[in-house]
Scaffold this motif. Sequence first.
Motif, mmCIF file in Angstrom:
data_model
loop_
_atom_site.group_PDB
_atom_site.id
_atom_site.type_symbol
_atom_site.label_atom_id
_atom_site.label_comp_id
_atom_site.label_asym_id
_atom_site.label_seq_id
_atom_site.Cartn_x
_atom_site.Cartn_y
_atom_site.Cartn_z
ATOM 1 N N TRP A 234 0.822 -1.216 0.000
ATOM 2 C CA TRP A 234 0.000 0.000 0.000
ATOM 3 C C TRP A 234 0.849 1.255 0.000
ATOM 4 C CZ3 TRP A 234 1.242 2.613 4.393
ATOM 5 C CH2 TRP A 234 1.576 1.881 5.530
ATOM 6 N N SER B 231 0.219 5.171 1.525
ATOM 7 C CA SER B 231 -0.668 5.982 2.355
ATOM 8 C C SER B 231 -0.258 7.445 2.264
ATOM 9 C CB SER B 231 -0.592 5.499 3.805
ATOM 10 O OG SER B 231 -1.355 6.306 4.656
ATOM 11 N N ARG C 272 -0.884 10.826 3.803
ATOM 12 C CA ARG C 272 -1.434 11.218 5.101
ATOM 13 C C ARG C 272 -1.735 12.712 5.138
ATOM 14 N NH1 ARG C 272 2.151 6.554 8.237
ATOM 15 N NH2 ARG C 272 0.733 4.905 7.564
ATOM 16 N N HIS D 27 -6.180 9.725 5.880
ATOM 17 C CA HIS D 27 -5.254 9.235 4.857
ATOM 18 C C HIS D 27 -6.004 8.906 3.573
ATOM 19 C CE1 HIS D 27 -3.158 7.175 8.551
ATOM 20 N NE2 HIS D 27 -3.384 8.436 8.739
ATOM 21 N N THR E 236 -5.424 6.406 0.857
ATOM 22 C CA THR E 236 -4.560 5.222 0.782
ATOM 23 C C THR E 236 -4.869 4.392 -0.446
ATOM 24 O OG1 THR E 236 -4.367 5.134 3.188
ATOM 25 C CG2 THR E 236 -3.905 3.106 2.003
ATOM 26 N N ILE F 59 -4.377 0.668 -2.110
ATOM 27 C CA ILE F 59 -4.040 -0.730 -1.836
ATOM 28 C C ILE F 59 -3.740 -1.365 -3.184
ATOM 29 C CG2 ILE F 59 -4.782 -2.875 -0.757
ATOM 30 C CD1 ILE F 59 -4.825 -0.502 1.202
ATOM 31 N N ILE G 45 -3.616 -7.190 8.829
ATOM 32 C CA ILE G 45 -3.696 -5.935 9.580
ATOM 33 C C ILE G 45 -4.339 -6.201 10.935
ATOM 34 C CG2 ILE G 45 -4.708 -3.617 9.615
ATOM 35 C CD1 ILE G 45 -4.620 -3.628 6.555
ATOM 36 N N TYR H 258 -4.876 -3.515 14.105
ATOM 37 C CA TYR H 258 -4.619 -2.252 14.791
ATOM 38 C C TYR H 258 -4.998 -2.396 16.262
ATOM 39 C CZ TYR H 258 -4.108 -0.394 10.093
ATOM 40 O OH TYR H 258 -3.697 -0.179 8.814
ATOM 41 N N GLU I 257 -9.920 2.408 13.319
ATOM 42 C CA GLU I 257 -9.810 2.885 11.945
ATOM 43 C C GLU I 257 -11.157 2.760 11.243
ATOM 44 O OE1 GLU I 257 -7.777 0.513 9.013
ATOM 45 O OE2 GLU I 257 -7.104 2.265 7.898
ATOM 46 N N TYR J 234 -16.014 0.293 6.084
ATOM 47 C CA TYR J 234 -15.888 -0.618 7.225
ATOM 48 C C TYR J 234 -15.170 0.108 8.357
ATOM 49 C CZ TYR J 234 -11.092 -1.876 5.683
ATOM 50 O OH TYR J 234 -9.771 -1.849 5.311
ATOM 51 N N LEU K 25 -6.766 -7.918 4.323
ATOM 52 C CA LEU K 25 -7.314 -6.980 3.347
ATOM 53 C C LEU K 25 -6.752 -7.366 1.979
ATOM 54 C CD1 LEU K 25 -8.967 -4.379 2.842
ATOM 55 C CD2 LEU K 25 -6.837 -3.096 3.201
ATOM 56 N N CYS L 66 -9.098 6.807 4.930
ATOM 57 C CA CYS L 66 -8.928 6.156 6.234
ATOM 58 C C CYS L 66 -8.809 7.211 7.334
ATOM 59 C CB CYS L 66 -7.656 5.313 6.254
ATOM 60 S SG CYS L 66 -7.498 4.161 4.873
ATOM 61 N N PHE M 252 -7.937 7.493 11.406
ATOM 62 C CA PHE M 252 -7.376 6.804 12.572
ATOM 63 C C PHE M 252 -7.537 7.654 13.821
ATOM 64 C CE2 PHE M 252 -5.163 4.292 9.465
ATOM 65 C CZ PHE M 252 -4.811 3.118 10.092
ATOM 66 N N LEU N 14 -2.268 8.968 13.731
ATOM 67 C CA LEU N 14 -0.898 8.496 13.485
ATOM 68 C C LEU N 14 0.047 9.684 13.519
ATOM 69 C CD1 LEU N 14 -1.066 5.757 10.712
ATOM 70 C CD2 LEU N 14 -1.619 5.610 13.146
ATOM 71 N N HIS O 249 3.121 -1.336 9.101
ATOM 72 C CA HIS O 249 2.767 -2.519 9.884
ATOM 73 C C HIS O 249 4.010 -3.325 10.238
ATOM 74 C CE1 HIS O 249 -1.011 -2.192 7.223
ATOM 75 N NE2 HIS O 249 -1.235 -1.563 8.343
ATOM 76 N N TYR P 250 0.382 -1.502 14.110
ATOM 77 C CA TYR P 250 1.078 -0.228 14.237
ATOM 78 C C TYR P 250 1.451 -0.056 15.706
ATOM 79 C CZ TYR P 250 -0.331 1.650 9.649
ATOM 80 O OH TYR P 250 -0.494 1.893 8.317
HETATM 81 C C1 9YT Z 1 -6.938 0.147 4.833
HETATM 82 C C2 9YT Z 1 -5.656 0.077 5.570
HETATM 83 O O1 9YT Z 1 -5.612 0.005 6.763
HETATM 84 N N1 9YT Z 1 -4.570 0.093 4.807
HETATM 85 C C3 9YT Z 1 -3.259 0.104 5.369
HETATM 86 C C4 9YT Z 1 -2.672 1.484 5.406
HETATM 87 C C5 9YT Z 1 -3.352 2.402 6.399
HETATM 88 N N2 9YT Z 1 -4.711 2.679 6.079
HETATM 89 C C6 9YT Z 1 -2.629 3.729 6.418
HETATM 90 O O2 9YT Z 1 -1.642 3.847 7.148
HETATM 91 O O3 9YT Z 1 -3.081 4.626 5.722
#
Ligand code: 9YT
Length: 131
Positions: free
Chosen positions: A21, A23, A25, A38, A40, A42, A50, A52, A57, A84, A94, A104, A106, A110, A116, A122
Amino acid sequence: MIIRRLEDLIGTHRDVHAATWNSRRLLLAEDGLGYSLHDTLIHAGTQTLIHYQHHLESVYCIEGDGEIEPDGLAPIPLSSGVLYVLNGHERHWLRANRRMRMMCVFTPALTGHEVHDSNGVYPAPATSSES
Ligand code: 9YT
């Protein structure tokens, strides 16, 4: 007030790459809002484990398709318009069939460079009391 353009983030510390992925931010802890936001990507044909453990998230798919498979549940299809929310710290796989673009959010935010670890985790924020 904050105005930020995606094109201006590319190649900066806000543009974080991992194997499956990328991201971008838009908002981080340093922006002081209590959450991070974010945009992001994929990558197509990938799967990512994943979990968390220290964050909540919310993920809104706006392009592409794939699936999420939480532990103990059947895979759930994802495509544009599907949200989701990992409000129970659900460990999941995922998978992207076509490249997915996800917005996304969080909490807690972050701080920047998180990717990851081998368990899909994380690290905890420095101020979190959750283990
Ligand atoms: C959907 C998801 O969790 N993807 C991994 C990256 C995360 N969303 C991020 O750090 O942006």
